[in-house]
Motif scaffolding. Sequence first.
Motif, mmCIF file in Angstrom:
data_model
loop_
_atom_site.group_PDB
_atom_site.id
_atom_site.type_symbol
_atom_site.label_atom_id
_atom_site.label_comp_id
_atom_site.label_asym_id
_atom_site.label_seq_id
_atom_site.Cartn_x
_atom_site.Cartn_y
_atom_site.Cartn_z
ATOM 1 N N GLY A 124 0.817 -1.205 0.000
ATOM 2 C CA GLY A 124 0.000 0.000 0.000
ATOM 3 C C GLY A 124 0.849 1.252 0.000
ATOM 4 O O GLY A 124 2.053 1.216 0.264
ATOM 5 N N THR B 251 -7.276 -3.969 6.631
ATOM 6 C CA THR B 251 -8.549 -3.252 6.800
ATOM 7 C C THR B 251 -9.725 -4.195 6.598
ATOM 8 O O THR B 251 -10.806 -3.765 6.168
ATOM 9 C CB THR B 251 -8.631 -2.085 5.804
ATOM 10 N N ALA B 252 -9.551 -5.467 6.897
ATOM 11 C CA ALA B 252 -10.610 -6.464 6.695
ATOM 12 C C ALA B 252 -11.842 -6.098 7.513
ATOM 13 O O ALA B 252 -11.732 -5.641 8.651
ATOM 14 C CB ALA B 252 -10.100 -7.843 7.095
ATOM 15 N N ILE C 267 -9.059 -13.000 1.008
ATOM 16 C CA ILE C 267 -8.598 -11.729 0.453
ATOM 17 C C ILE C 267 -7.076 -11.760 0.342
ATOM 18 O O ILE C 267 -6.405 -12.564 0.989
ATOM 19 C CB ILE C 267 -9.041 -10.542 1.330
ATOM 20 N N SER D 8 -2.417 -4.408 2.361
ATOM 21 C CA SER D 8 -3.265 -3.249 2.610
ATOM 22 C C SER D 8 -4.728 -3.636 2.733
ATOM 23 O O SER D 8 -5.484 -2.982 3.461
ATOM 24 C CB SER D 8 -3.092 -2.220 1.485
ATOM 25 N N VAL D 9 -5.139 -4.702 2.060
ATOM 26 C CA VAL D 9 -6.522 -5.174 2.151
ATOM 27 C C VAL D 9 -6.733 -5.966 3.438
ATOM 28 O O VAL D 9 -7.733 -5.790 4.145
ATOM 29 C CB VAL D 9 -6.883 -6.040 0.921
ATOM 30 N N CYS E 118 -2.015 -13.112 2.138
ATOM 31 C CA CYS E 118 -3.410 -13.482 1.921
ATOM 32 C C CYS E 118 -4.045 -13.837 3.270
ATOM 33 O O CYS E 118 -3.343 -14.176 4.224
ATOM 34 C CB CYS E 118 -3.520 -14.677 0.972
#
Length: 441
Positions: free
Chosen positions: A151, A262-263, A254, A258-259, A245
């Motif tokens: 990110g 913020t899950a 996911i 960065s993803v 992951c």
Amino acid sequence: MFPSRKWFYPGMHVKRWIALLIIGFMALSLACAMALAWVYRNVDFVQPFSEPVQAATLQFIPHPYREILVGSVGLFLTILAIWKLSASLMEVVVTPSQGERLVDRVYARRILNTGPKIVTIGGGTGQAVLLRGLKEYTNNLTAIVTVVDDGGSSGRLRREFGALPPGDVRQCIGALAVAEPLMTRMLNYRFDKGDGLEGHSLGNLMMLAMADLTGNFESGIRELSRVLAVRGQILPSTLESVKLCAELEDGRTISGESVVGTADSAITRVYLDRQHPMAFSEASQAILEADYIILAPGSLYTSLLPNLLVPEISQAVAESKALKLYVCNVATEPGETTHYGVEEHLAALKQHAPSGVCNLVLANDQTSVQSANGSYELVELPAEQREIDGLPVIAADVIDLEVPYQHSAPKLAQAVMHVYSDYRASKRDRRRAEPEALKVS
């Protein structure tokens, strides 16, 4: 054993004390010569040893040649000593100071270099805070950092240049630099305008440039650390480009650090997109040679665990004979560790790493402060709970009162080194007790 770094600097007046020292040595030498001459001439029991004494004092060489010979030897030894002493001092003096005082530099070279070999594993702000405190106790620091960041500035450089993300390395360099906090501010400086520059931090661009100049990422870290007078070394856990992951409680999968960070659903498991990424060999070696391994605070799933998902790294930690301490976060992170207590943090660690990666847990017990940021909550440690799943839990006030969702660098370092000091003392006591036990049996 590990006092706080407070020093008293009296007026030095070096030249007068060196002159006084020389005069004192000359007077002492003259007194010894006079005493030996009187004993040799007046004490009877010395007479049987007169021949060896005559040989040792070069009586077979006539005056003034014996004085010239002894004086030449003394002059040679004096010049050699001054030369070596000057070289030793100049090694410290000629080092770029970056604003550091000479006395501090001598302390760093001569005292901190003998400190314990400490390896910290993690990434992000938490590891940088820990390193900022630990550098006051030892120069033998190794920071092993994650390379899954995708990110912000790091992510853009990763996509555009195929480089490993430099963000976590940048924060460690800033924390270990001699001219910190100025160096930290410079490395973390973000351009707020400019075509292509906007959003990038200066430290990330410097890391990218140095990696390009030296030919690879690890050499770039090493050379930039040298230029910025970093105490210790920073090593990536792997040189392979890996992606983080996660499996979520709602059944989704996911990918991307960065993803994952913020899950919007609880994380049940994280893993790397490559099943067996190869560890950076220098990182594995540093772990095996360490006296003290600290699993640093920081984002649990996106900073700490990605390092331990590299099989050779986690295996090296498990096999190491060093003291292994897990420093639990002082506050939760929304989405990543919402409503986690110390027990939940430790359960996630045990789920993703082999047994033996830690011997002790350090947790914050200062709960009287509240974060101004409502999205954070303090990590809870039940009252009087001093063991979780067989692991001793050490409680201490390690929170930063000005930023209540972060550790305080001085408090954390003092607590961490107190744990190590107690561990060393208990080892000495056990070694002393073993011979006594053998005698009794």
